[in-house]
Motif scaffolding. Structure first.
Motif, PDB file in Angstrom:
ATOM      1  N   SER A  83       0.719  -1.285  -0.205  1.00 17.09           N
ATOM      2  CA  SER A  83      -0.189   0.135  -0.092  1.00 17.09           C
ATOM      3  C   SER A  83       0.979   1.293  -0.142  1.00 17.09           C
ATOM      4  O   SER A  83       1.881   1.220   0.362  1.00 17.09           O
ATOM      5  CB  SER A  83      -0.860   0.071   1.216  1.00 17.09           C
ATOM      6  N   MET A  84       0.178   2.313  -0.292  1.00 17.11           N
ATOM      7  CA  MET A  84       0.792   3.800  -0.224  1.00 17.11           C
ATOM      8  C   MET A  84       0.804   4.201   1.253  1.00 17.11           C
ATOM      9  O   MET A  84      -0.150   3.839   1.994  1.00 17.11           O
ATOM     10  CB  MET A  84       0.295   4.952  -1.089  1.00 17.11           C
ATOM     11  N   ILE A  85       1.994   4.738   1.699  1.00 19.76           N
ATOM     12  CA  ILE A  85       1.838   5.443   3.025  1.00 19.76           C
ATOM     13  C   ILE A  85       2.385   7.033   2.835  1.00 19.76           C
ATOM     14  O   ILE A  85       2.902   7.380   2.002  1.00 19.76           O
ATOM     15  CB  ILE A  85       2.915   4.881   3.994  1.00 19.76           C
ATOM     16  N   ALA A  86       1.975   7.654   3.712  1.00 17.35           N
ATOM     17  CA  ALA A  86       2.308   9.206   3.645  1.00 17.35           C
ATOM     18  C   ALA A  86       3.223   9.601   4.915  1.00 17.35           C
ATOM     19  O   ALA A  86       2.785   9.103   6.046  1.00 17.35           O
ATOM     20  CB  ALA A  86       1.186  10.013   3.438  1.00 17.35           C
ATOM     21  N   PHE A  87       3.992  10.492   4.851  1.00 20.13           N
ATOM     22  CA  PHE A  87       4.434  11.265   5.836  1.00 20.13           C
ATOM     23  C   PHE A  87       4.149  12.735   6.182  1.00 20.13           C
ATOM     24  O   PHE A  87       4.354  13.510   5.460  1.00 20.13           O
ATOM     25  CB  PHE A  87       6.110  11.311   5.818  1.00 20.13           C
ATOM     26  N   PRO A  88       2.972  12.804   7.206  1.00 21.12           N
ATOM     27  CA  PRO A  88       2.453  14.305   7.309  1.00 21.12           C
ATOM     28  C   PRO A  88       3.437  15.186   7.691  1.00 21.12           C
ATOM     29  O   PRO A  88       3.255  16.489   7.194  1.00 21.12           O
ATOM     30  CB  PRO A  88       1.489  14.130   8.569  1.00 21.12           C
ATOM     31  N   LEU A  95       5.351   3.875  -1.664  1.00 21.03           N
ATOM     32  CA  LEU A  95       4.837   2.381  -1.948  1.00 21.03           C
ATOM     33  C   LEU A  95       5.546   1.531  -0.888  1.00 21.03           C
ATOM     34  O   LEU A  95       6.689   1.289  -1.115  1.00 21.03           O
ATOM     35  CB  LEU A  95       4.809   1.932  -3.335  1.00 21.03           C
ATOM     36  N   VAL A  96       4.730   0.746  -0.102  1.00 27.60           N
ATOM     37  CA  VAL A  96       5.508  -0.105   1.094  1.00 27.60           C
ATOM     38  C   VAL A  96       4.690  -1.268   1.268  1.00 27.60           C
ATOM     39  O   VAL A  96       3.541  -1.568   0.793  1.00 27.60           O
ATOM     40  CB  VAL A  96       5.511   0.690   2.394  1.00 27.60           C
ATOM     41  N   LYS A  97       5.523  -2.247   1.658  1.00 23.90           N
ATOM     42  CA  LYS A  97       4.701  -3.572   2.181  1.00 23.90           C
ATOM     43  C   LYS A  97       4.270  -3.451   3.849  1.00 23.90           C
ATOM     44  O   LYS A  97       5.202  -3.270   4.653  1.00 23.90           O
ATOM     45  CB  LYS A  97       5.651  -4.867   2.035  1.00 23.90           C
ATOM     46  N   PRO A 682      -6.748   6.938  -0.532  1.00 29.55           N
ATOM     47  CA  PRO A 682      -5.555   6.330   0.445  1.00 29.55           C
ATOM     48  C   PRO A 682      -5.498   4.664  -0.260  1.00 29.55           C
ATOM     49  O   PRO A 682      -4.531   3.873   0.369  1.00 29.55           O
ATOM     50  CB  PRO A 682      -6.219   6.627   1.603  1.00 29.55           C
ATOM     51  N   ASN A 683      -6.615   4.071  -0.495  1.00 34.83           N
ATOM     52  CA  ASN A 683      -6.652   2.614  -0.866  1.00 34.83           C
ATOM     53  C   ASN A 683      -5.518   2.255  -1.921  1.00 34.83           C
ATOM     54  O   ASN A 683      -5.154   0.992  -2.294  1.00 34.83           O
ATOM     55  CB  ASN A 683      -7.843   2.105  -1.030  1.00 34.83           C
ATOM     56  N   VAL A 684      -5.248   3.131  -2.939  1.00 37.67           N
ATOM     57  CA  VAL A 684      -4.502   2.793  -4.081  1.00 37.67           C
ATOM     58  C   VAL A 684      -3.042   2.661  -3.950  1.00 37.67           C
ATOM     59  O   VAL A 684      -2.720   3.301  -2.975  1.00 37.67           O
ATOM     60  CB  VAL A 684      -4.827   3.635  -5.157  1.00 37.67           C
TER      61      VAL A 684
END
Length: 831
Positions: A83-88, A95-97, A682-684
């Motif tokens: 999934s994708m993650i974000a750093f606020p 893209l991470v596992k 956020p799901n993509v």
């Protein structure tokens, strides 16, 4: 006598020793590294997995599978997905596992974190462990936060290593560890999401894991689950590096074979010039055994010393391999040095030198004392029976040695057979050249040219020996070069895809239009919008999949029966596909029988052909289909390839999700688009191929370095062999050149005679060697690598003139002493 004679011939014997040293160094270094690699995998098999065994499933476990999992009482479990993650803190996305962990995993080995305490406290504190390299890239530190879907968590620590991961996998898709209890809060596991459930177990010492795996796997496979033990995983891991090992062993085999050629050609000419001295010894009362032992002791001593030096060099060289291949390995290879490689090197040096020198050595046995008085210089010949026995022993040695190196009897027969055929062809061409020149001798040519041609067939000529040595050396060098090109052509990144450099995965049906508008609002184009429909096989022809799972005699591969297929529908083929059998159907009308296209590997695994029927379970609905065509698919391309493709007009109303692709011009545009997409959807998952290409190119650079290094190592051995073979012919030409000087020949004439002779030898040997290498490499490409063969021009442009000039240069250097000194002085010095 052996010692005194060796001191007098040290220059010739040093070149002979060089052939042994390089061949042994290649074999010892590669074999020692392979042994260390296997030992490390075996010793660290539990630490590689982190558990004794794992049960995993690509979907939520069925009721029966869950009952089995619970009855075995897992010590830890996880669900993982990409999934994708974000750093606020700075808006960065990646893209991470995501691994949602519960329990005290790992049971063997450790999770390496900074700070160290984070490995054991992140679950209690409700924090995330984030890949250390990822934190450095985005300038994030422990204590900052990370957003995973709809969930924001504090970063408990930097994750440096975890059992089972490699530098490659974490570079492409870094790992983020979070407590299992927060998975639902992320809201990321939606329809079509790729996920994996894993359950980790610590087994009692009394449990026989092999028998346990054999008993449980059929039961779990029927429920779309799988059991892996640390022993089976380490075996698969060892097989993963087989291809690297096979190429390295091939290079070592070629290097050693070149060394054997160097030994045979050097000793052949060396002993040939000693026959007169042996005849003198026999006139003085020396026995056959004494004259034979003098030179046997010489050769054996050089073999032992050369083998020892080669083994020591090999031990030093193999220290490089763990560094070169560290990104491929999920552990650090601990190199241990033992006495075994040194003993192997000494034994090989002794055995090679004696075996390949045996034929010329046996001629010392049959030298008659009358050789001193005879005017003709025809060398003594051993009986044909003895010669055949020695040749047979050499072939058996090569076959056994190549089998030991390559671990495949077919490859062993192929390489030894190809070498024998090449040797025979080269010897045949050399004999035909001698016969042709003698028959069509140009009596009208100038003196120097006629004298050069005479040297090719007069007594004491080295035509056969040098053409075979030059040709076989060139053949092996060129074959290795062509093989290197075949291997490296499979790894060209530039041909892996078209213009797309960003792929967006897991797009839900209701998100398509909004996501397309978001991309186009950035001034970018949607290059692909590929629908994906998930399904499983229900029946193959007249056999139910559930029955096939229970049938131990079925030829259908297990992965087909348990696989969840992600299929698509379209009306045309793409660049990585071509029809192998049947006919492509682009579109169907309502009511038409459903015709599908399957990939060649699925056809082979499922034992399906054109006209066979397959019933799919599409989200609970059974759909009967017929195989209309079989496609050959290039899975090496970084693009979406499918095992099953439907025509248009069938799956449009089925539950589905999509994959989009676009092309971003630079890193800034890529970052801006990723940030907006992650914020809105956020799901993509977003795969930035620009980053993947950078990683792949770095990996391939290292692979290329290893391949080129071993190719260069073997080519260097070949050049040393050629130098040794041509250099030893020096002592055969000095007498003729001195006689020509005595008769009044000028230095210029002697140079021209020698130059023309060696140019012919070099040109014939190298040209035939390269042409034979072309045939050999074509067979390798067709039958071993199964890749198209596009021959390089480098051997023709570089090797052909280069080796010819090398032979010419060495040949001219051979007669420098004749040109600089008086004939009497040369004869005294050489005597």
């Amino acid at each position: 006598m052996a010692w005194r004679d060796a001191k007098a011939s040290k220059v010739r014997l040093l070149l002979f020793m060089a052939s042994i040293i390089l061949g042994i160094a290649a074999v010892v270094s590669i074999q020692l590294f392979s042994t260390n690699l296997k030992d490390n995998i075996q010793l660290q098999s539990k630490a590689l997995m982190g558990a004794d065994y794992i049960i995993d499933s690509r979907k939520v476990p069925t009721e029966r599978a869950q009952a089995i999992i619970d009855s075995l009482k897992p010590d830890a479990s996880e669900v993982n997905f990409v999934s994708m993650i974000a750093f606020p803190k700075n808006g960065g996305t990646k893209l991470v596992k995501v691994r949602g962990m519960e329990g005290g995993f790992p049971f063997y080995g450790t999770i390496d974190t900074q700070p160290e305490s984070a490995a054991t406290t992140y679950q209690e504190l409700g924090g995330a462990l984030v890949d250390a390299t990822l934190l450095l890239q985005f300038n994030i530190e422990p204590g900052d936060s990370i957003k995973v879907g709809e969930l924001t968590l504090p970063i408990a620590g930097a994750l440096k290593a975890i059992p089972g991961s490699t530098a490659i996998s974490t570079s492409v898709v870094p790992t983020v560890l979070i407590p299992h209890e927060f998975i639902d809060a992320t809201e990321l596991l939606q329809f079509g999401s790729r996920k994996e459930y894993q359950y980790f177990y610590k087994a009692p010492d009394t449990l026989d894991l092999e028998r346990f795996e054999a008993k449980m796997n059929p039961i779990l496979e029927a429920e779309s689950a799988d059991l892996d033990t640390h022993t089976s995983t380490s075996s698969r891991l060892g097989r993963r590096y087989d291809n690297v090992g096979k190429f390295l062993n091939l290079a070592a085999f070629i290097a050693l074979l070149l060394g054997c050629i160097g030994i045979a050609s050097s000793v052949h000419i060396y002993i040939k010039e000693k026959l007169k001295a042996i005849a003198v010894l026999k006139c003085m009362g020396a026995s056959r055994m004494q004259s034979f032992l003098i030179f046997l002791i010489q050769i054996a001593g050089i073999g032992i010393v050369g083998g020892l030096i080669g083994a020591l060099i090999g031990i030093g060289v193999q220290e490089l391999f763990p560094y070169l291949l560290q990104d491929f390995l999920p552990f650090n290879v601990i190199v241990s040095i033992s006495i075994q490689p040194i003993l192997i090197g000494v034994f090989l040096g002794l055995f090679m030198s004696v075996l390949f020198a045996l034929l010329p050595l046996l001629r010392t046995w049959y030298v008659s004392p009358l050789e001193v008085l005879r005017v003709d210089e025809k060398a003594a010949q051993e009986p044909r029976k003895i010669r055949l026995m020695v040749f047979s022993a050499i072939l058996v040695f090569l076959l056994l040695f190549s089998f030991w190196l390559l671990k495949d009897i077919f490859y062993a027969f192929y390489f030894v057979g190809a070498t024998f055929i090449t040797f025979s062809i080269l010897a045949g061409i050399a004999l035909l050249c001698i016969k042709g020149i003698r028959k069509f001798y140009p009596t009208g040519w100038s003196f120097t040219l006629r004298q050069s041609l005479l040297n090719l067939f007069r007594p004491n000529n080295q035509t056969v020996v040098l053409i075979v040595a030059i040709g076989l050396g060139t053949f092996l060098i060129s074959t290795l070069y062509f093989t290197k090109d075949i291997l490296l052509s499979k790894t060209e990144v530039g041909q892996m895809t078209g213009n797309a450099n960003m792929i967006i995965l897991d797009v839900q049906s209701e998100q398509r239009q909004a996501l397309k508008e978001t991309i186009e609002a950035k001034g970018l184009s949607v290059l692909d919008n590929i629908p994906l429909v998930t399904m499983r096989m229900h029946r193959l022809n007249d056999q139910l999949v559930n029955d096939l799972r229970q049938d131990s005699t079925s030829q259908v591969r297990r992965w087909v029966l348990n696989h969840e297929f992600r299929t698509t529908y379209r009306d045309s083929l793409i660049g990585s596909e071509e029809i192998q059998d049947g006919e492509w159907v682009p579109q169907l009308q309502p009511g038409d029988p459903v015709v599908i296209s399957i990939s060649d590997n699925l056809a082979d695994s499922a034992k399906l052909g054109v006209g066979d029927t397959v019933v799919f379970n599409v989200q609970g609905v059974l759909m009967e289909t017929t195989v209309g065509s079989i496609r050959k698919v290039d899975w090496g391309r970084v693009q979406l390839n499918f095992t099953v493709v439907f025509p248009k007009g069938v799956l449009e109303d089925a539950p589905q999700f999509s994959v989009f692709s676009t092309a971003v011009p630079n890193a800034q545009s890529s970052a801006d688009l990723q940030q907006e997409l992650v914020a809105k959807f956020p799901n993509v998952s977003i795969l930035d191929l620009r980053q993947v290409y950078t990683i792949i190119e770095d990996i391939l650079d290292k692979v290329s370095w290893v391949i080129n290094f071993m190719a260069f190592f073997s080519i260097l051995t070949g050049i040393i062999v050629l130098i040794g073979s041509v250099r030893t012919s020096k002592y055969q030409r000095i007498k003729e050149s001195v006689l020509l000087r005595t008769l009044g020949a000028k230095n210029k004439q002697i140079l021209q005679i020698t130059a023309f002779e060696y140019v012919l030898l070099g040109l014939i040997g190298s040209l035939v060697g390269i042409l034979l290498a072309l045939v050999s490499s074509f067979c390798l490409a067709l039958f071993v690598f199964q890749e198209p063969f596009v021959p390089s021009l480098i051997p023709f442009i570089i090797f052909l003139p280069g080796i010819t000039l090398l032979v010419l240069g060495i040949g001219l250097s051979n007669i420098q002493s004749v040109l600089r000194s008086s004939p009497l002085e040369v004869l005294r010095r050489e005597g």
